[in-house]
Design an enzyme around this catalytic site. Sequence first.
Site, short mmCIF file in Angstrom:
data_model
loop_
_atom_site.label_atom_id
_atom_site.label_comp_id
_atom_site.label_asym_id
_atom_site.label_seq_id
_atom_site.Cartn_x
_atom_site.Cartn_y
_atom_site.Cartn_z
N ARG A 39 0.87 -1.18 0.00
CA ARG A 39 0.00 0.00 0.00
C ARG A 39 0.91 1.23 0.00
O ARG A 39 1.28 1.73 1.05
CB ARG A 39 -0.89 -0.02 1.24
N SER A 110 -12.71 -2.87 1.09
CA SER A 110 -12.93 -2.23 2.39
C SER A 110 -14.40 -1.88 2.52
O SER A 110 -14.96 -1.23 1.63
CB SER A 110 -12.13 -0.93 2.49
N LYS A 139 -4.22 6.12 8.72
CA LYS A 139 -5.07 6.51 7.58
C LYS A 139 -5.75 7.82 7.96
O LYS A 139 -6.62 7.85 8.82
CB LYS A 139 -6.11 5.41 7.32
#
Length: 212
Positions: A39, A110, A139
Site C-alpha cells: 500500500r 474495504s 489513515k
Amino acid sequence: MKKEQLAVYFIAGTPNCRTSIDETLQAAIHGGITMFQFREKGEGALTGETKKHQALRLQSMCKQAGIPFIVNDDIDLAIEIGADGVHIGQEDEPASVVRKKIKGGIVGVSVHTMDEFEKAIIDGADYVGTGPIYSTATKTDARPVAGTTLIAKMKEKYPHFPIVGIGGITIENAVDVMKAGADGVSVITAISHANKPDQAASKLKNVFSKTK
Ligand code: 3NM
C-alpha cells in the site's frame, strides 16, 4: 483464497517503515505473516517505475515464502506484474468491474456498513476488510472508530465469508477482534513500527492460534 490466509495480514508501503520496507517485510515473513498488501500511499510514496520495481522485489519475497502478494488500489500495476490480487476501497472502481479485470485473482474490498458488505459479496469479493476497529493515525481519512460490533453482525449473517479487521489493531487488542468473529487482523503500525517486526508478527500469530 483460504480464510486462514487472513490470519496475520500485514500491510505496508515505504512511508510506513522505519527501516527499509524490504527488511521489514522479510522480518514480518520470518515472524509468520500469512498475507501481504503493498500500500504505497502518503508523503514520500514511490510512483511509476520506482514503485513497480519495489513491488516486484516484495512480490518475489512473498512468492518465496508462499504467501499472497496483494496490491492496494493500483489495479493496472497488479495486472502488469501478475500480483495475487488487489485490495480496493469504496472510492475506487466498483468491485464488480475489478473482479472482471483481475480474473481469478484475489479481490479484497474495504467496507464500513452492512450494505457495503453485502454489495461486496454480490460483486464477487473474496474477502472484506472492515474498520477502523480502533483509533488509527495511519489513515488520515479513516471513518469514525467502529469497534468490533459490525464484525460480529457480519459474521452472524454470513458465517463463512472471510472478514479481516483493520485500524489501530495491536498485539494487545487483537484478541478482541478475533473473538468478535474476524478471520484475521490487518495491521500496519503493529508490525512496521515494532522494534522487532518478526516478534510482533509472531505474537499476532499466537493470538490467532489461541483464539481460533
Ligand atoms: N484502512 P494501522 S484503517 C489502511 O478503516 C487502513 O478501512 C482502514 O493502519 C479502514 O494498523 C487503515 O497502523 C490503517 O492502524 C491501518
